[in-house]
Design a protein around this motif. Structure first.
Motif, mmCIF file in Angstrom:
data_model
loop_
_atom_site.group_PDB
_atom_site.id
_atom_site.type_symbol
_atom_site.label_atom_id
_atom_site.label_comp_id
_atom_site.label_asym_id
_atom_site.label_seq_id
_atom_site.Cartn_x
_atom_site.Cartn_y
_atom_site.Cartn_z
ATOM 1 N N PHE A 263 -7.390 -10.339 15.941
ATOM 2 C CA PHE A 263 -7.989 -9.856 14.692
ATOM 3 C C PHE A 263 -7.117 -8.726 14.161
ATOM 4 N N PHE A 264 -7.080 -8.594 12.821
ATOM 5 C CA PHE A 264 -6.154 -7.648 12.213
ATOM 6 C C PHE A 264 -6.878 -6.759 11.211
ATOM 7 N N ASP A 265 -6.730 -5.466 11.428
ATOM 8 C CA ASP A 265 -7.400 -4.402 10.681
ATOM 9 C C ASP A 265 -6.369 -3.861 9.696
ATOM 10 N N ILE A 266 -6.535 -4.154 8.408
ATOM 11 C CA ILE A 266 -5.480 -3.913 7.435
ATOM 12 C C ILE A 266 -5.772 -2.680 6.592
ATOM 13 N N SER A 267 -4.937 -1.666 6.758
ATOM 14 C CA SER A 267 -4.990 -0.440 5.980
ATOM 15 C C SER A 267 -3.684 -0.344 5.198
ATOM 16 N N SER A 268 -3.198 0.879 4.926
ATOM 17 C CA SER A 268 -1.893 1.007 4.268
ATOM 18 C C SER A 268 -1.395 2.437 4.367
ATOM 19 N N GLY A 269 -0.088 2.615 4.077
ATOM 20 C CA GLY A 269 0.508 3.922 3.934
ATOM 21 C C GLY A 269 0.795 4.660 5.219
ATOM 22 N N GLY A 270 1.341 5.877 5.060
ATOM 23 C CA GLY A 270 1.530 6.800 6.158
ATOM 24 C C GLY A 270 2.941 6.950 6.683
ATOM 25 N N ILE A 271 3.888 6.127 6.214
ATOM 26 C CA ILE A 271 5.214 6.166 6.827
ATOM 27 C C ILE A 271 6.081 7.298 6.310
ATOM 28 N N GLN A 272 5.788 7.810 5.118
ATOM 29 C CA GLN A 272 6.660 8.795 4.493
ATOM 30 C C GLN A 272 5.820 9.782 3.698
ATOM 31 N N SER A 273 6.197 11.033 3.729
ATOM 32 C CA SER A 273 5.450 12.040 2.981
ATOM 33 C C SER A 273 5.819 11.981 1.501
ATOM 34 N N GLY A 274 4.918 12.470 0.658
ATOM 35 C CA GLY A 274 5.199 12.587 -0.762
ATOM 36 C C GLY A 274 4.980 11.336 -1.583
ATOM 37 N N ILE A 275 4.499 10.255 -0.970
ATOM 38 C CA ILE A 275 4.256 9.015 -1.704
ATOM 39 C C ILE A 275 2.886 9.084 -2.372
ATOM 40 N N ARG A 276 2.815 8.749 -3.627
ATOM 41 C CA ARG A 276 1.549 8.744 -4.366
ATOM 42 C C ARG A 276 0.960 7.330 -4.294
ATOM 43 N N ILE A 277 -0.233 7.228 -3.731
ATOM 44 C CA ILE A 277 -0.917 5.949 -3.595
ATOM 45 C C ILE A 277 -1.979 5.839 -4.681
ATOM 46 N N PRO A 278 -1.997 4.755 -5.436
ATOM 47 C CA PRO A 278 -2.973 4.606 -6.531
ATOM 48 C C PRO A 278 -4.369 4.287 -5.995
ATOM 49 N N LEU A 279 -5.134 5.316 -5.728
ATOM 50 C CA LEU A 279 -6.451 5.141 -5.128
ATOM 51 C C LEU A 279 -7.461 4.642 -6.150
ATOM 52 N N GLU A 280 -8.252 3.657 -5.717
ATOM 53 C CA GLU A 280 -9.377 3.154 -6.491
ATOM 54 C C GLU A 280 -10.275 2.395 -5.523
#
Length: 361
Positions: A263-280
Motif C-alpha cells: 500500500f502506498f501513502d502519497i504526500s508531496s514535497g520536502g526535498i528542498q527549502s524555499g519551494i512554494r507549494i500551491p496549497l488548496e
C-alpha cells in the motif's frame, strides 16, 4: 466503489474504515532516549477512541542518527520497544489498527524540534545534543550542516537497521508498518536527483536511485513474514523542475509492490527549502490518483482533507482507497465518529463511554 466506512483488508489485517491517522511528529520525548512518553499514549490513543481505522505513529527512527530532532521517538532499542507496547495495545483495544512509521531523516536529521525552539535555525550542534548527519551525497539542506556521504557499508547498515526496527515494531504489537520515503528524508533523498548526486550503483538512473528503498522493502518483508501489511510513504512531487515527480513515484511503487510492499501513502514535497507549494483543499489527491491508476496499486491520499463530504468523495470516486488526516484530527480527534454521524452511516465502533453523543437530542 468502496465507501468511507467500508473495511479494507490487507494481508492478515482488516482495517474497520477508510479514515486513517497520518503520522505526525510530536517532538515530545523528554530526553534523547527516543522512548515514547505518556503524551504519545494519550495523543495516539485519542485517535483510536475517535474512530480512526488505522493509527500510525510519528516518524520513528530506526537508529539514533536517523531522528529528525533529539526529541523524536525511536525503535532501535529493546527499551523503546517495550515502551511502545502499551501504546500499541491501547490502540488495538479500541478497535483501531496500530501502525508504525519507520524512518531515517538523513540530511534533515539533528534539527531543532518544531516547537519550543522557534528562534533557532540550522542544525543542532553536538554541544546541545546534535550529531553529524548522513545522506546519499554531501549536499546540505537549506542552512543545515553538510552531511557525510554514505559509504556502501553505511548503506548496508541502514538496511539492517530498518530490518531490526521492523522486528521490534511487530514485537511491540504494531500490525502495520510504513517505510518513510517522503518529505525530503533519507530514502526520498536517494530517490530524488535534487539530493542524490552519486555516481555509483545508488545514483544516476531511476533504478539505481530506487535501489536502497527496494532493498529495505525486501529486508522488512523477509523479517516480518507474509501476514504484516507494509506501506511506503512517497512524496508524489518535489514541486520543482528536474526533481522527483508523480510518474517516477508510480514506477517505483510498482517495483516496491513486487518487492513486498502492499500500500502506498502519497504526500508531496520536502526535498528542498524555499519551494512554494500551491496549497488548496485536497491539493495532493491528484498524485495519489495518478499512482493508483498508473501503477495499479492501492493508495491513500493526504493533505488539507477537512470535511466528511470531501473525504467521502475521494474514496467513493475511486481517487484513493483511503484518506489520511493530520491537522484535522488534531482539531477534532473524533472526526471519524462525527463523519459517520453527519453522513448517515451506522457504525459499531463508538466507545460505550461516548454513546450519549451518538444521537443529537
Amino acid at each position: 466503489m468502496a465507501t468511507l466506512f467500508d473495511p479494507l483488508t490487507l494481508r492478515d489485517v482488516t482495517v474497520r474504515n477508510r479514515i486513517w491517522t497520518s503520522p505526525m511528529c510530536q517532538y515530545s520525548v523528554l530526553d534523547e532516549s527516543g522512548i515514547p512518553q505518556t503524551w504519545h499514549l494519550v495523543h495516539l490513543g485519542s485517535f483510536a477512541t475517535g474512530g480512526s481505522g488505522l493509527v500510525i505513529t510519528e516518524a520513528t527512527a530506526v537508529n539514533a542518527e536517523g531522528r529528525i530532532s533529539p526529541r523524536d521517538t525511536g525503535i532501535w532499542t529493546d527499551e523503546q520497544r517495550d515502551a511502545w507496547k502499551p501504546i500499541a495495545a491501547f490502540i488495538a483495544s479500541q478497535g483501531a489498527v496500530p501502525g508504525m512509521q519507520l524512518a531515517h531523516a538523513g540530511r534533515k536529521a539533528s534539527s531543532w524540534p518544531a516547537w519550543g525552539y522557534e528562534d533557532r535555525t540550522g542544525s543542532v550542534p553536538p554541544s546541545e545534543g546534535g550529531w553529524r548527519t548522513v545522506a546519499p551525497s554531501s549536499v546540505a539542506f537549506g542552512d543545515m550542516d553538510t552531511p557525510a556521504e554514505l559509504l556502501p557499508s553505511g548503506i548496508d547498515k541502514i538496511v539492517d537497521d530498518f530490518r531490526s526496527a521492523a522486528r521490534r515494531a511487530v514485537d511491540a504489537g504494531f500490525e502495520v508498518l510504513e517505510v518513510h520515503a517522503a518529505h525530503g528524508y533519507l530514502l526520498h533523498q536517494f530517490l530524488s536527483p535534487i539530493a542524490n548526486k552519486r555516481t555509483d550503483e545508488y545514483g544516476g538512473s531511476l533504478e539505481n536511485r530506487a535501489q536502497l528503498l527496494l532493498r529495505i522493502v525486501e529486508a522488512v518483508r523477509a523479517e516480518v513474514g507474509d501476514g504484516v501489511p507494509l506501506f511506503v510513504r512517497f512524496s508524489g512531487s518535489d514541486w520543482t523542475p528536474g526533481g522527483w515527480d508523480e510518474q517516477q513515484t508510480a514506477t517505483v511503487a510498482g517495483w516496491a509492490q513486487d518487492a513486498g510492499a502492499d500500500f502506498f501513502d502519497i504526500s508531496s514535497g520536502g526535498i528542498q527549502s524555499g519551494i512554494r507549494i500551491p496549497l488548496e483543499p485536497g491539493y495532493q489527491v491528484p498524485f495519489a490518483e495518478h499512482v493508483r491508476s498508473s501503477a495499479e496499486v492501492e493508495v491513500s491520499a493526504v493533505g488539507l482533507i477537512t470535511t466528511p463530504e470531501q473525504a467521502a468523495e475521494i474514496v467513493e470516486s475511486g481517487r484513493a482507497d483511503a484518506v489520511m488526516l493530520a491537522r484535522e484530527l488534531l482539531r477534532d480527534p473524533h472526526f471519524p465518529l462525527r463523519a459517520a454521524h453527519e453522513l448517515g452511516y451506522e457504525v459499531d465502533f463508538w466507545p460505550p463511554q461516548y454513546l450519549r453523543a451518538r444521537w443529537r437530542r
